[in-house]
Design a protein around this motif. Structure first.
Motif, short mmCIF file in Angstrom:
data_model
loop_
_atom_site.label_atom_id
_atom_site.label_comp_id
_atom_site.label_asym_id
_atom_site.label_seq_id
_atom_site.Cartn_x
_atom_site.Cartn_y
_atom_site.Cartn_z
N VAL A 1 0.86 -1.11 0.08
CA VAL A 1 0.12 0.06 0.14
C VAL A 1 0.92 1.27 -0.08
O VAL A 1 1.92 1.35 0.63
N HIS A 2 0.51 2.41 -0.58
CA HIS A 2 1.06 3.46 -0.58
C HIS A 2 0.31 4.73 -0.84
O HIS A 2 -0.43 5.00 -1.82
N HIS A 3 -0.19 5.12 0.24
CA HIS A 3 -1.29 6.45 0.63
C HIS A 3 -0.30 7.75 0.38
O HIS A 3 0.37 8.06 1.31
N THR A 4 -0.79 8.48 -0.49
CA THR A 4 -0.29 9.64 -0.54
C THR A 4 -1.29 10.82 -0.34
O THR A 4 -2.21 10.81 -1.08
N PRO A 5 -1.29 11.68 0.59
CA PRO A 5 -2.29 12.87 0.85
C PRO A 5 -2.10 13.95 -0.19
O PRO A 5 -1.22 13.95 -0.90
N ARG A 6 -3.35 14.46 -0.25
CA ARG A 6 -3.25 15.67 -1.18
C ARG A 6 -2.61 16.93 -0.33
O ARG A 6 -2.61 16.99 0.61
N PRO A 7 -1.61 17.47 -1.24
CA PRO A 7 -0.34 18.29 -1.05
C PRO A 7 -1.13 19.62 -0.23
O PRO A 7 -1.90 20.15 -0.88
N GLY A 8 -0.75 19.70 0.95
CA GLY A 8 -0.93 20.94 1.74
C GLY A 8 -2.41 21.01 2.27
O GLY A 8 -2.91 22.18 2.87
N SER A 9 -3.07 19.81 2.17
CA SER A 9 -4.45 19.69 2.71
C SER A 9 -4.51 19.28 4.21
O SER A 9 -3.83 18.39 4.62
N PHE A 10 -5.59 20.00 4.96
CA PHE A 10 -5.70 19.69 6.21
C PHE A 10 -7.01 19.02 6.57
O PHE A 10 -7.64 18.74 7.42
N ALA A 11 -7.45 18.52 5.35
CA ALA A 11 -8.72 17.60 5.58
C ALA A 11 -8.52 16.49 6.04
O ALA A 11 -9.77 15.72 6.54
N GLY A 12 -7.38 15.72 6.08
CA GLY A 12 -7.30 14.32 6.53
C GLY A 12 -6.84 14.61 7.88
O GLY A 12 -7.66 15.14 8.69
N ARG A 13 -5.80 13.88 8.15
CA ARG A 13 -5.28 13.68 9.69
C ARG A 13 -3.82 14.14 9.26
O ARG A 13 -2.92 13.28 9.63
N PRO A 14 -3.56 15.43 9.54
CA PRO A 14 -2.02 15.67 9.39
C PRO A 14 -1.30 15.43 10.57
O PRO A 14 -1.94 15.45 11.87
N GLU A 15 -0.17 15.23 10.51
CA GLU A 15 0.71 14.95 11.70
C GLU A 15 1.42 16.07 12.37
O GLU A 15 1.57 17.23 11.64
N ILE A 16 1.65 16.24 13.69
CA ILE A 16 2.27 17.09 14.40
C ILE A 16 3.05 16.46 15.38
O ILE A 16 2.49 15.34 16.00
N ASP A 17 4.03 17.12 15.47
CA ASP A 17 4.94 16.60 16.71
C ASP A 17 4.28 16.66 18.09
O ASP A 17 3.94 17.72 18.45
N ARG A 18 4.37 15.81 18.83
CA ARG A 18 3.64 15.80 20.23
C ARG A 18 4.22 16.76 20.93
O ARG A 18 3.43 17.31 21.69
N ARG A 19 5.73 16.95 21.17
CA ARG A 19 6.14 18.14 21.75
C ARG A 19 5.69 19.60 21.40
O ARG A 19 5.63 20.15 22.13
N VAL A 20 5.73 19.78 20.22
CA VAL A 20 5.08 20.74 19.55
C VAL A 20 3.61 21.30 19.80
O VAL A 20 3.21 22.21 20.35
N LEU A 21 2.74 20.02 19.81
CA LEU A 21 1.47 20.32 20.18
C LEU A 21 1.32 20.52 21.61
O LEU A 21 0.54 21.44 22.18
#
Length: 376
Positions: free
Chosen positions: A86-106
């Motif tokens: 499987v290779h899932h590629t998100p739509r570039p720059g889209s926040f419609a899905g589940r974007p990642e963020i560093d836990r420390r930053v959050l």
């Protein structure tokens, strides 16, 4: 209404922030010595209906979007020979899905949104006792004590507050062994290319070798095994040789992720609470996050903890004259919401570590991709 929040993780801080937005103060008692005392873990994918919704209630959507990495949603799933399943590629720059963020930053985003005296560092709650006329007396490991009218346990898997509400016991569900590869682009460019900007899962029989790109350019490597798969002495897997022996016959490009680790592997047992755990509501006390519903780590725990915090804060703000009614309403809503999510998490955990995991996971993500296309 003196509110004490035991635990300064994502759920407890979300609660404190949303309360603050409603003009309600709270004190967060956190066991760590400071915000930088230890690593906060890897990346976290925030779901629109839970984690992102909680941040919107906290007024932090703009801050989240400035720090999140939508490209981190990319997922590559390989078999032990290195073949792509499987290779899932998100739509570039889209926040419609589940974007990642560093836990420390959050976590820093939440901490920076609170008044400076909200968090009392180096205060690990060790005991809480009801007071004769209401509220709770708190005792911390540093010898200090404090009183509160409302006590909220956001103190994680080993919650000290939980024992006041339920006798539910934790059960082992998996073993996780972790390593870190720092400065991957420069030091290990082939591995950086293999992992890509998001997540890599290498799926074998009842085991997964996973890797995740972090915002600082490092790679976090995790080996997931069934709880009954390794020796009773978990410390055996503090050596790379023992960990590599679990992957005999796997493509060398994949096992290189283990060999490239900066230091010795760190093994730990993963536990969960019984699905459907509830308790009888009591005046002035409740739980949220892992303290309330510890689940297998398949992407829901932190998201649900943040949503717990936002919903509890909203309930208290809507009924400040009757906090016990607010707590009961929060608990009933939380129990109903968590039940199917906990059941799903248990099924996904079992699927990922089953003998037929590669086929099951490929079918699962193929179906999800078809659902996304039909919805779009």
């Amino acid at each position: 209404m003196r509110i004490a929040i035991a635990g300064g993780g994502l759920g407890g801080l979300t609660l404190a922030r949303v309360l603050h937005r409603h003009g309600i103060g709270a004190v967060v008692y956190e066991r760590e010595a400071s915000r930088t005392a230890r690593s906060q873990g890897g990346m976290l994918d925030l779901h629109p209906e839970s984690g992102q919704h909680a941040l919107a209630e906290a007024g932090l959507t703009a801050g989240f979007r400035s720090e999140a990495r939508p490209e981190g949603e990319e997922l590559r799933i390989l078999d032990p020979s290195g073949h792509t399943l499987v290779h899932h590629t998100p739509r570039p720059g889209s926040f419609a899905g589940r974007p990642e963020i560093d836990r420390r930053v959050l976590r820093d985003l939440l901490l920076d949104s609170l008044p400076g005296d909200t968090v009392r560092w180096q205060h690990r709650l060790v005991a809480a006792a009801p007071r004769p006329h209401g509220g709770y007396q708190l005792t911390f490991d540093n010898g200090e004590t404090a009183g509160c009218d409302i006590l909220i346990g956001a103190d994680g898997a080993r919650s000290a507050v939980r024992r006041l509400l339920t006798t539910a016991e934790l059960s082992p569900v998996a073993t996780l062994v972790e390593l870190t590869i720092s400065d991957a682009d420069r030091r290990h460019p082939a591995l950086a290319e293999l992992v890509g900007p998001g997540n890599l899962w290498c799926v074998g029989v009842s085991r997964i070798l996973a890797a995740q790109r972090l915002g600082d350019g490092s790679i976090r490597v995790g080996i997931s095994l069934r709880a009954d798969q390794i020796d009773s002495d978990i410390d055996t897997y503090r050596g790379k040789h023992a960990v590599l022996s679990l992957f005999d016959g796997w493509d060398a490009r994949l096992t290189a992720l283990i060999e490239a680790g900066d230091s010795a592997p760190v093994p730990r047992r993963i536990e969960a609470m019984p699905t459907g755990t509830r308790w009888e509501s009591r005046p002035g006390i409740t739980l949220l996050g892992d303290a309330a519903h510890l689940m297998p780590p398949v992407g829901e725990g932190a998201n649900q903890a943040m949503l717990d915090g936002a919903e509890l804060a909203a309930a208290l703000a809507a009924n400040p004259a009757d906090p016990d009614t607010a707590i009961r309403a929060y608990e009933e809503g939380m129990f109903a919401r968590i039940q199917p999510i906990a059941e799903m998490s248990a099924r996904v955990q079992a699927m990922m570590l089953s003998p037929t995991a590669a086929e099951d996971i490929t079918r699962f993500f193929t179906r999800k991709s078809a659902e996304r296309l039909s919805a779009g």
